[in-house]
Design a protein around this motif. Sequence first.
Motif, PDB file in Angstrom:
ATOM      1  N   GLU A   2     -55.067  37.531  22.563  1.00  0.00           N
ATOM      2  CA  GLU A   2     -54.759  36.088  22.537  1.00  0.00           C
ATOM      3  C   GLU A   2     -56.011  35.245  22.559  1.00  0.00           C
ATOM      4  O   GLU A   2     -57.074  35.534  23.223  1.00  0.00           O
ATOM      5  CB  GLU A   2     -54.318  35.872  24.025  1.00  0.00           C
ATOM      6  N   ALA A  54     -61.202  32.921  29.704  1.00  0.00           N
ATOM      7  CA  ALA A  54     -61.192  33.383  31.159  1.00  0.00           C
ATOM      8  C   ALA A  54     -61.926  34.804  31.026  1.00  0.00           C
ATOM      9  O   ALA A  54     -62.554  35.101  31.892  1.00  0.00           O
ATOM     10  CB  ALA A  54     -59.876  33.571  31.576  1.00  0.00           C
ATOM     11  N   LYS A  55     -61.630  35.613  30.051  1.00  0.00           N
ATOM     12  CA  LYS A  55     -62.354  37.053  29.962  1.00  0.00           C
ATOM     13  C   LYS A  55     -63.647  37.032  29.735  1.00  0.00           C
ATOM     14  O   LYS A  55     -64.426  37.903  30.218  1.00  0.00           O
ATOM     15  CB  LYS A  55     -61.401  37.885  28.892  1.00  0.00           C
ATOM     16  N   SER A  85     -56.767  33.049  26.740  1.00  0.00           N
ATOM     17  CA  SER A  85     -57.207  33.802  27.743  1.00  0.00           C
ATOM     18  C   SER A  85     -58.608  34.410  27.551  1.00  0.00           C
ATOM     19  O   SER A  85     -59.174  34.848  28.426  1.00  0.00           O
ATOM     20  CB  SER A  85     -56.220  34.818  28.265  1.00  0.00           C
TER      21      SER A  85
END
Lengths: 73, 330
Positions: A21, A27-28, A24
Amino acid sequence: MAAKTSLKGKGKAGKGSKGSEEGSSAAKCVKEWSTWAMKKAKVITHYGFIPLIIVIGMNSEPKPQLYQLLSPV
Amino acid sequence: MGSSVSHAAAPPPPLPSPSPPPSSVGLAAALPPKQDEKAEPEKVDWLNLPCPIPFEEIQREALMSLKPELFEGLRFDFTKGLNQRFSLSHSVFMGSMEVPSQSSDTLKVPTAHYEFGANFLDPKLMLVGRVLTDGRLNARVKCDLTDNLTMKINAQLTNEPHFSQGMFNFDYKGTDFRSQLQIGNNAFYGGNYIQSISPHLSLGTEIFWLGHQRKSGIGFAARYNTDNMVATGQVASTGIVALSYVQKVSEKVSLASDFMYNHLTQDVTSSFGYDYILRQCRLRGKIDSNGVFAAFLEERLNMGVNFILSAEVDHRKKDYKFGFGMTVGE
């Protein structure tokens, strides 16, 4: 120094689903970098804390002499 | 007695005013009790209560008397001050350390280590670091950010991965309350709050949350102290009830007792101990409901030189620990 708070090794788990994805991934990335930063902070603290105290102490007033660090008197 | 009172006048003088010697003896005998009576009925100022003890130190008198640092083997500590604020410490330990084991047998591992430490103690900043021969580092930092807000950091760093621990504490001290926020590794979050209810009584509460194991808990504590005694009680949702009582029998002697009940493991422990603080030594002894006897002696041989003896005897488990050591330096 706030980076030392959670030494969880679970940051690596994020790498597995990286390609899936877009949303996200930011964020990762943040999670990966914060884990990397925390590991570096831990190593720096581990080796540098005692020398830091010695440097601060040797510069405090009244300044002690260098030989006093090693002699037992 | 009326004439002696008029001699004393409005601010009672400790020495008798010019009066004939025979009656001054009577005056001197009459004056001290009058001053004591004036000191007794103090009005409680309910808006101006004293600041309570920090929550984690609520049982500190009982812990100081009943839980000295017992050890087995040889211990030698040398502290060298370079400065009023900066000092280095060298510590050698050779003996057995207990390793927690699953069975009821105690597992002792012979260890020997040398520990080097550096301390920097300023009124506003305290840095304490200790490093052992196996690479472990114990670090403590205490920093006064403002007059009322203090930040404390406590860390144990090891070379093995995933075994290090760290904890941040933020303490706020109000006029008659204290509150603390704790953040630790493994997603540990905790907080506690303690408030003075009266000049002698303070009540507190704490909550914590462990992220990784999804455990949370709440606890309540109360502490009642006067000049001669301290009584505390703590209840936690983890099923632990702990009570303690310390009585100061005289300037040199205090007696302490402690009771702990763990509901989950149905474990009850109670102990009684004494603490003698004499001019040249400090002797602490205790007996436990598990049949364990322990004693700890610190004897002052000379200025800055202390000799330490430690003993712990458990006949039931056949575990006998005797240790001796010396501490040099302040």
